[in-house]
Design a protein around this motif. Structure first.
Motif, mmCIF file in Angstrom:
data_model
loop_
_atom_site.group_PDB
_atom_site.id
_atom_site.type_symbol
_atom_site.label_atom_id
_atom_site.label_comp_id
_atom_site.label_asym_id
_atom_site.label_seq_id
_atom_site.Cartn_x
_atom_site.Cartn_y
_atom_site.Cartn_z
ATOM 1 N N PRO A 1 0.809 -1.234 0.000
ATOM 2 C CA PRO A 1 0.000 0.000 0.000
ATOM 3 C C PRO A 1 0.832 1.269 0.000
ATOM 4 C CG PRO A 1 -0.160 -1.150 2.117
ATOM 5 C CD PRO A 1 0.504 -2.083 1.167
ATOM 6 N N THR A 2 1.987 1.243 0.688
ATOM 7 C CA THR A 2 2.854 2.421 0.705
ATOM 8 C C THR A 2 3.394 2.704 -0.684
ATOM 9 O OG1 THR A 2 3.532 1.981 2.992
ATOM 10 C CG2 THR A 2 4.947 3.427 1.693
ATOM 11 N N PRO B 1 5.555 12.172 -8.942
ATOM 12 C CA PRO B 1 5.665 12.175 -10.411
ATOM 13 C C PRO B 1 6.811 11.299 -10.902
ATOM 14 C CG PRO B 1 5.431 14.415 -9.560
ATOM 15 C CD PRO B 1 5.690 13.527 -8.374
ATOM 16 N N GLN B 2 6.660 10.763 -12.089
ATOM 17 C CA GLN B 2 7.659 9.857 -12.645
ATOM 18 C C GLN B 2 9.052 10.478 -12.749
ATOM 19 O OE1 GLN B 2 9.302 9.698 -15.793
ATOM 20 N NE2 GLN B 2 10.102 7.604 -15.519
ATOM 21 N N PRO B 3 9.206 11.753 -13.135
ATOM 22 C CA PRO B 3 10.558 12.334 -13.190
ATOM 23 C C PRO B 3 11.255 12.359 -11.830
ATOM 24 C CG PRO B 3 9.029 13.668 -14.455
ATOM 25 C CD PRO B 3 8.201 12.672 -13.705
ATOM 26 N N ILE B 4 10.490 12.578 -10.764
ATOM 27 C CA ILE B 4 11.094 12.584 -9.428
ATOM 28 C C ILE B 4 11.483 11.170 -9.025
ATOM 29 C CG2 ILE B 4 10.681 13.062 -6.980
ATOM 30 C CD1 ILE B 4 8.925 15.362 -7.781
ATOM 31 N N ARG B 5 10.633 10.195 -9.344
ATOM 32 C CA ARG B 5 10.972 8.799 -9.039
ATOM 33 C C ARG B 5 12.238 8.391 -9.793
ATOM 34 N NH1 ARG B 5 5.514 7.774 -10.397
ATOM 35 N NH2 ARG B 5 6.186 6.364 -12.063
ATOM 36 N N PHE C 1 21.195 6.902 5.621
ATOM 37 C CA PHE C 1 21.338 5.561 5.055
ATOM 38 C C PHE C 1 20.011 4.800 5.127
ATOM 39 C CE2 PHE C 1 22.229 1.010 5.722
ATOM 40 C CZ PHE C 1 22.814 0.725 4.504
ATOM 41 N N ILE C 2 19.408 4.774 6.307
ATOM 42 C CA ILE C 2 18.150 4.038 6.482
ATOM 43 C C ILE C 2 17.038 4.645 5.639
ATOM 44 C CG2 ILE C 2 16.364 3.428 8.149
ATOM 45 C CD1 ILE C 2 18.567 3.257 10.276
ATOM 46 N N THR C 3 16.967 5.980 5.626
ATOM 47 C CA THR C 3 15.917 6.657 4.870
ATOM 48 C C THR C 3 16.006 6.355 3.382
ATOM 49 O OG1 THR C 3 15.825 8.473 6.462
ATOM 50 C CG2 THR C 3 14.921 8.890 4.269
ATOM 51 N N PHE C 4 17.199 6.490 2.809
ATOM 52 C CA PHE C 4 17.341 6.274 1.368
ATOM 53 C C PHE C 4 17.184 4.803 0.990
ATOM 54 C CE2 PHE C 4 19.462 10.484 1.464
ATOM 55 C CZ PHE C 4 18.678 11.100 0.496
ATOM 56 N N ILE D 1 13.527 0.739 -1.460
ATOM 57 C CA ILE D 1 12.681 -0.459 -1.395
ATOM 58 C C ILE D 1 11.269 -0.138 -1.865
ATOM 59 C CG2 ILE D 1 11.600 -2.101 0.193
ATOM 60 C CD1 ILE D 1 14.179 -2.004 1.852
ATOM 61 N N VAL D 2 10.731 0.982 -1.403
ATOM 62 C CA VAL D 2 9.386 1.394 -1.807
ATOM 63 C C VAL D 2 9.350 1.679 -3.312
ATOM 64 C CG1 VAL D 2 7.631 3.185 -1.571
ATOM 65 C CG2 VAL D 2 8.780 2.305 0.464
ATOM 66 N N ASN D 3 10.361 2.358 -3.804
ATOM 67 C CA ASN D 3 10.429 2.694 -5.227
ATOM 68 C C ASN D 3 10.485 1.435 -6.090
ATOM 69 O OD1 ASN D 3 10.784 4.861 -7.316
ATOM 70 N ND2 ASN D 3 12.710 3.763 -7.673
ATOM 71 N N GLU D 4 11.320 0.479 -5.710
ATOM 72 C CA GLU D 4 11.439 -0.755 -6.490
ATOM 73 C C GLU D 4 10.173 -1.603 -6.371
ATOM 74 O OE1 GLU D 4 15.029 -2.810 -5.470
ATOM 75 O OE2 GLU D 4 16.209 -1.583 -6.859
ATOM 76 N N ARG D 5 9.540 -1.556 -5.185
ATOM 77 C CA ARG D 5 8.280 -2.305 -5.016
ATOM 78 C C ARG D 5 7.212 -1.790 -5.975
ATOM 79 N NH1 ARG D 5 4.449 -4.854 -5.328
ATOM 80 N NH2 ARG D 5 3.344 -6.091 -3.754
ATOM 81 N N TYR D 6 7.215 -0.492 -6.196
ATOM 82 C CA TYR D 6 6.240 0.093 -7.129
ATOM 83 C C TYR D 6 6.611 -0.236 -8.573
ATOM 84 C CZ TYR D 6 3.587 3.490 -9.817
ATOM 85 O OH TYR D 6 2.754 4.068 -10.736
ATOM 86 N N GLU D 7 7.875 -0.072 -8.917
ATOM 87 C CA GLU D 7 8.308 -0.277 -10.302
ATOM 88 C C GLU D 7 8.151 -1.733 -10.747
ATOM 89 O OE1 GLU D 7 8.927 2.076 -12.312
ATOM 90 O OE2 GLU D 7 9.030 3.728 -10.872
#
Length: 255
Positions: A63-64, A73-77, A191-194, A199-205
């Motif tokens: 869900p996150t 937006p896609q350019p920011i991702r 480190f933890i934040t990025f 992980i969230v970005n790759e989960r979406y992609e």
């Protein structure tokens, strides 16, 4: 703070090498294809960890990532993905040096310099515009190059399918993240934040592939394991090809 960082890196690298030593005893020299029971001797425990990972994905990560994908937006991702990818260049450089892939290591170095400066800390992948494309690698691959067996299959909490070698390699990979060279409280937070954002970005992609494995299959554990083991097998074939070029081969193998 510098002393603290160095001590921390020493501990991590020490753990890495103890793990590598342990790996040498994980597989025999036999050429007989191992059974699934031999590749996954801890299946009962792994299945429990898989259920944990699946619940975390269902309740938090999925869900996150969906919210993330809708509002960012896609350019920011893409910019964030480029930034995180740039942080992997030091790790790639070290691994390619060990693997004796000097052309690739030169490219890693050049990419890091170009993208960290002209590319505004890697947000823009200027190096690829200059035909310097990323060549991904990891310590797991390097251990394979050094003929260290992967060891038993392992479901890593909050990380997913791996092996003993893969888990040790992941720890080694993290030691070369440039964010760990920062001083002060920002070091761990950054480190933890990025890493969490990645992980969230790759989960979406990769949502379609992950959803298919976790939620569209009858046995998500078996499907995930099979996909991982097939990937490892393909990587092993590639490693054997590279080893033949360097003379690091098993004389008992048939050609």
């Amino acid at each position: 703070m510098l002393t603290y960082v160095l001590k921390k890196q020493f501990v991590k690298i020490a753990i890495m090498f103890f793990g590598v030593i342990f790996l040498n005893g994980c597989e025999s020299a036999s050429n007989i294809e191992p059974t699934m029971a031999e590749m996954d001797p801890w299946e009962a425990n792994n299945r429990e960890l898989h259920l944990l990972n699946k619940e975390v994905d269902k309740l938090v990560l999925k869900p996150t990532s969906e919210i993330y994908g809708r509002i960012i937006p896609q350019p920011i991702r893409l910019g964030f993905a480029n930034f995180h990818n740039n942080l992997q260049e030091p790790k790639r450089f070290i691994n390619h040096i060990i693997q004796r892939k000097y052309m690739e290591s030169s490219s890693d170095f050049a990419r890091f310099i170009v993208n960290s400066s002209v590319g505004f800390l890697g947000i823009f992948d200027v190096a690829s515009w200059l035909s310097l494309f990323p060549e991904d690698t990891s310590f797991d691959e390097t251990f394979g190059y050094l003929q260290i067996p992967p060891g038993p299959y392992l479901e890593v909490p909050l990380a997913g399918p791996s092996s003993i070698r893969g888990a040790v390699g992941l720890l080694a990979d993290y030691t070369f993240n440039p964010l760990l060279r920062l001083s002060g409280p920002i070091e761990s937070v950054s480190f933890i934040t990025f890493e969490a954002m990645n992980i969230v970005n790759e989960r979406y992609e990769f949502s379609s592939v992950i959803d298919s494995l976790l939620y569209d299959s009858i046995d998500s554990y078996a499907s995930t394991r099979l996909t991982y083991l097939q990937t490892v097998k393909n990587q092993k074939l590639s490693e054997q090809s590279s080893s033949l070029e360097l003379g690091l081969f098993d004389p008992s193998e048939e050609f």
